[in-house]
Design a protein around this motif. Sequence first.
Motif, PDB file in Angstrom:
ATOM      1  N   HIS A 409      56.482 -35.391 102.587  1.00 41.22           N
ATOM      2  CA  HIS A 409      55.743 -34.208 102.540  1.00 41.22           C
ATOM      3  C   HIS A 409      57.126 -32.979 102.924  1.00 41.22           C
ATOM      4  N   SER A 410      55.851 -31.769 102.286  1.00 46.42           N
ATOM      5  CA  SER A 410      56.460 -30.936 102.184  1.00 46.42           C
ATOM      6  C   SER A 410      56.373 -29.867 103.336  1.00 46.42           C
ATOM      7  N   GLN A 411      56.570 -28.654 103.389  1.00 46.89           N
ATOM      8  CA  GLN A 411      56.671 -27.659 104.542  1.00 46.89           C
ATOM      9  C   GLN A 411      55.919 -26.492 104.240  1.00 46.89           C
ATOM     10  N   PRO A 412      54.683 -26.030 104.255  1.00 50.26           N
ATOM     11  CA  PRO A 412      54.823 -24.571 103.335  1.00 50.26           C
ATOM     12  C   PRO A 412      54.931 -23.984 104.105  1.00 50.26           C
ATOM     13  N   THR A 413      55.017 -23.912 105.600  1.00 54.34           N
ATOM     14  CA  THR A 413      55.002 -22.641 106.800  1.00 54.34           C
ATOM     15  C   THR A 413      56.593 -22.248 106.641  1.00 54.34           C
ATOM     16  N   LEU A 414      57.693 -22.870 105.879  1.00 54.65           N
ATOM     17  CA  LEU A 414      58.904 -22.645 105.250  1.00 54.65           C
ATOM     18  C   LEU A 414      59.438 -22.157 104.298  1.00 54.65           C
ATOM     19  N   TYR A 415      57.880 -21.871 103.056  1.00 57.81           N
ATOM     20  CA  TYR A 415      58.644 -21.663 101.982  1.00 57.81           C
ATOM     21  C   TYR A 415      59.105 -20.426 101.023  1.00 57.81           C
ATOM     22  N   LYS A 416      58.313 -19.365 102.927  1.00 59.62           N
ATOM     23  CA  LYS A 416      58.802 -17.504 102.932  1.00 59.62           C
ATOM     24  C   LYS A 416      59.732 -18.363 102.641  1.00 59.62           C
ATOM     25  N   TYR A 417      61.302 -19.040 102.840  1.00 55.76           N
ATOM     26  CA  TYR A 417      62.462 -18.516 103.433  1.00 55.76           C
ATOM     27  C   TYR A 417      63.340 -19.339 101.333  1.00 55.76           C
ATOM     28  N   LEU A 418      62.090 -19.433 100.782  1.00 56.33           N
ATOM     29  CA  LEU A 418      62.518 -19.686  99.282  1.00 56.33           C
ATOM     30  C   LEU A 418      62.692 -17.863  98.130  1.00 56.33           C
ATOM     31  N   PRO A 419      63.142 -17.898  97.852  1.00 58.28           N
ATOM     32  CA  PRO A 419      63.594 -16.989  96.657  1.00 58.28           C
ATOM     33  C   PRO A 419      62.246 -17.299  95.519  1.00 58.28           C
ATOM     34  N   ALA A 420      61.064 -15.269  95.534  1.00 57.10           N
ATOM     35  CA  ALA A 420      60.099 -15.156  95.267  1.00 57.10           C
ATOM     36  C   ALA A 420      59.795 -16.154  93.866  1.00 57.10           C
ATOM     37  N   ALA A 421      60.272 -16.241  92.875  1.00 58.65           N
ATOM     38  CA  ALA A 421      60.133 -16.845  91.868  1.00 58.65           C
ATOM     39  C   ALA A 421      60.551 -18.075  91.903  1.00 58.65           C
ATOM     40  N   ILE A 422      60.945 -18.744  93.038  1.00 57.47           N
ATOM     41  CA  ILE A 422      60.229 -20.026  93.428  1.00 57.47           C
ATOM     42  C   ILE A 422      59.484 -20.491  94.017  1.00 57.47           C
ATOM     43  N   ARG A 423      58.757 -19.303  94.711  1.00 57.17           N
ATOM     44  CA  ARG A 423      57.290 -19.557  95.535  1.00 57.17           C
ATOM     45  C   ARG A 423      56.227 -19.374  95.250  1.00 57.17           C
ATOM     46  N   GLU A 424      56.406 -19.286  93.918  1.00 59.14           N
ATOM     47  CA  GLU A 424      55.388 -17.869  92.715  1.00 59.14           C
ATOM     48  C   GLU A 424      55.320 -19.528  91.868  1.00 59.14           C
ATOM     49  N   GLU A 425      56.542 -20.337  91.811  1.00 66.85           N
ATOM     50  CA  GLU A 425      56.424 -21.757  90.693  1.00 66.85           C
ATOM     51  C   GLU A 425      55.897 -23.219  91.220  1.00 66.85           C
ATOM     52  N   ILE A 426      56.085 -22.841  92.688  1.00 65.62           N
ATOM     53  CA  ILE A 426      55.458 -24.337  93.431  1.00 65.62           C
ATOM     54  C   ILE A 426      54.054 -23.832  94.041  1.00 65.62           C
ATOM     55  N   LYS A 427      53.782 -22.991  94.232  1.00 70.73           N
ATOM     56  CA  LYS A 427      52.110 -22.659  93.932  1.00 70.73           C
ATOM     57  C   LYS A 427      51.380 -23.513  93.695  1.00 70.73           C
TER      58      LYS A 427
END
Length: 427
Positions: A409-427
Amino acid sequence: MIVLLFFLTSVDTLNFYVDPVVYRSTITIMDTIEQTTKKEDIFYLEFNCAIPYHELSFETKDNTIRGRATITFKLTNLNRADSLIDTLYRQFSIPSFATAAKEQISFIIQFGLHLPAGDYRYEIKVISGDKEGKTEKKLSICKKDYRMSDLLLAKEIVKDTIENYLRKGNLRVVPHPSHWFTERYTTLYIYYEIYDIVPDSNRIKVVYTIKDEAGKTLRKIPQYVEKKFTSQALNLGLNIETFKTGRYTLVVEVEDPTAAAPSRKQTSFRIIKAVKEEPISYEGLPYYDKIGIFLSPAEYRAFQNMPEQGKKTYLQKFWTKMDYFEIARRFEYAEDHYRQGNKPGYETDRGKIYVKYGPPDEKELSTIAIEESKPYERWYYFNGYQFIFVDVRGTNEFTLVWTNVRDEHSQPTLYKYLPAAIREEIK
């Protein structure tokens, strides 16, 4: 009316093996008053004890798994009112429970004492934690029976270069007190001594005979020994690789041309080979019932609601498919590296993934917070699986935030704690 209440403390039985071996030697006694000397025979009663690792109580301290045992020894002379009591304290360690189980580690304790011929009774008690075991037996020592020593069966005989306490002469002789040989052993080693030799140009003939339960001779091996000393130690390794499961008798007969009659000693041993068609049980070993990591919540609830026999059958089938020793190593690694406070390492997010999928093939680590991001670990597996863990609170407690594995299980509400590059990659 008087009521007597008796409270019994339950003590688990500790099982161990004892193999007593008697050797003969001669001592010189000097009478300083009459200025005379005389020689008398004295015997050395050696006890070889083996305690399987799983019979001991262990504790982990400073990343070392240690077990302790107290060995109490009592020898009573049955010919006169005389006895000896002694206590030994021993500490043992194992690299891991998985390794100990796989290698079937047993700890050898060897001790003994000199005593004259006679009738004796010995009692050996071993205590470890809440477990206790005891063995008691009588034995008689008579000179006429000891023109050769008892036979000591060993799992290994090698040249001793470290002066080990299992040393005999220049050899290290590792006893095998149980006399049970599994498929792990391809060679049965024998050590013994012969006495009353008259050194001359003749040779001593030794014949080793192995018989099965029915008394049929399976193997007979002759050996010739030069007569160099008045007493000599002999050893031999017998190949038992092709022997089937069963009980056997080993007979050693020594023929000396100068002796009135041959000397003969025998001992028994067992060959135990696992039947490959039968499943191996790891019941009682560490992590045996920690299978929730591998099941869905619904499956694990169903398992927990099973009756005890149902759980036992389920676990037996589960470990038939899984490599217990590999999984146990993963549990131990998770315990050592991913523990968080009082939470066991295998219950943390990283620990669960490590136990379930094994060590990642590659890791990407970031210990520096960039903008709003937090320290993270990204695990890559060659099968395409990926996991990203984030230290959300800055307390070195990493939470599984994202994965591409369907059953996790992923937790999308915690994506904000990842670097922007990774957030963009895992969208």
